[in-house]
Design a protein around this motif. Structure first.
Motif, PDB file in Angstrom:
ATOM      1  N   GLU A  27      -4.677  99.594  -5.281  1.00 12.27           N
ATOM      2  CA  GLU A  27      -4.600  98.307  -5.964  1.00 12.27           C
ATOM      3  C   GLU A  27      -3.446  97.525  -5.351  1.00 12.27           C
ATOM      4  N   VAL A  28      -3.716  96.328  -4.885  1.00 10.56           N
ATOM      5  CA  VAL A  28      -2.693  95.518  -4.218  1.00 10.56           C
ATOM      6  C   VAL A  28      -2.460  94.233  -4.992  1.00 10.56           C
ATOM      7  N   ARG A  29      -1.204  93.962  -5.273  1.00  8.07           N
ATOM      8  CA  ARG A  29      -0.815  92.675  -5.846  1.00  8.07           C
ATOM      9  C   ARG A  29      -0.308  91.808  -4.701  1.00  8.07           C
ATOM     10  N   ALA A  30      -1.103  90.834  -4.339  1.00  5.15           N
ATOM     11  CA  ALA A  30      -0.794  89.981  -3.188  1.00  5.15           C
ATOM     12  C   ALA A  30       0.074  88.820  -3.653  1.00  5.15           C
ATOM     13  N   LEU A  31       1.332  88.890  -3.271  1.00  4.63           N
ATOM     14  CA  LEU A  31       2.306  87.924  -3.770  1.00  4.63           C
ATOM     15  C   LEU A  31       2.478  86.769  -2.803  1.00  4.63           C
ATOM     16  N   SER A  32       2.335  85.568  -3.312  1.00  2.00           N
ATOM     17  CA  SER A  32       2.709  84.358  -2.590  1.00  2.00           C
ATOM     18  C   SER A  32       2.912  83.273  -3.626  1.00  2.00           C
TER      19      SER A  32
END
Length: 256
Positions: A27-32
């Motif tokens: 599970e990846v939380r893609a932060l931007s």
């Protein structure tokens, strides 16, 4: 399932890191700043507490040559401490401890912050990406001649290969400073320029320009290189072939 947060997830490096981790089932939380549901401004630190809560590792790819890296890292580290994040992975640059360049000094300062964070940490240093070399050459080729820093060689590496290593490190245990990654070849700037001109079907005289300053002297001395760690596989020419389809006058028109 491992939950991993990636900062700068829409960038040259962050995007392939995110894709690789997701492909491996994490599970990846893609932060931007604009990615929902984790739209975070690292410069201000807003939204970080919710983003880092419950993650097993953070891969910190976000960076800006225009400044602000130290403040952003400070906000990230503080939020990671509050959440008890067990592992912070940071991407840095070969030579940040040897070259008196402003951006390099900032990257080295962030390294120290990571070391002193109290978190489990891993730092990977690599040489410059193919993308950066292309950016420099494309900018230079806008002129009637191509001015390039005299006496400087580079060792460009493919961002996808670095992404693979970062993804591997993110799911492993904190390892401190790991072995550097360098591109497969140390190349002179004129060599790369000629490869770029062939790939884009252009013709430009190449003009070496001798620059002043300690940073330039360090680059001429090769302090940004790691020839003993030439572990990259994809060459600059292979990168250009994919980007421009093998070169030719037809593609050059779109690049002018």
């Amino acid at each position: 399932m491992t939950t991993i947060l990636v900062t700068g997830a829409t960038g040259t490096l962050g995007r392939p890191v995110t894709d690789l981790l997701r492909a491996d089932g994490h599970e990846v939380r893609a932060l931007s700043r604009h990615s929902q549901p984790y739209a975070v401004d690292l410069r201000e630190g807003t939204g970080l507490d919710a983003a880092v809560q419950g993650v097993d590792a953070i891969v910190h790819c976000a960076t800006s040559p225009r400044g602000g890296d130290e403040g952003a890292a400070g906000h990230l580290i503080e939020a990671a401490r509050r959440a008890g994040v067990p592992h912070l992975v940071y991407i840095s640059i070969v030579g940040v401890d040897r070259l008196p360049l402003g951006y390099y000094k900032s990257k080295r300062a962030v390294e120290r912050m990571v070391e002193d964070s109290g978190l489990g940490w891993t730092v990977l240093r690599t040489t410059q990406f193919h993308d950066l070399a292309l950016q420099i050459l494309a900018s230079s080729a806008k002129l009637p001649v191509m001015p390039l820093p005299a006496g400087v060689s580079v060792q460009p590496i493919d961002a996808a290969e670095v992404a693979g290593r970062l993804a591997e490190l993110a799911v492993g245990r904190p390892a401190g400073f790991v072995a550097e990654m360098g591109g497969p070849q140390v190349r002179t700037m004129p060599e790369l320029a000629r490869a770029y001109l062939r790939a884009t079907g252009r013709r430009r005289p190449i003009v070496p320009v001798r620059l002043a300053g300690k940073a330039y002297a360090g680059f001429r001395a090769g302090r940004h290189l790691t020839p003993e760690r030439a572990v990259g596989k994809r060459t600059f020419e292979e990168f250009l072939d994919e980007r421009f389809g093998g070169g030719g006058e037809g593609r050059a028109g779109g690049m002018r």
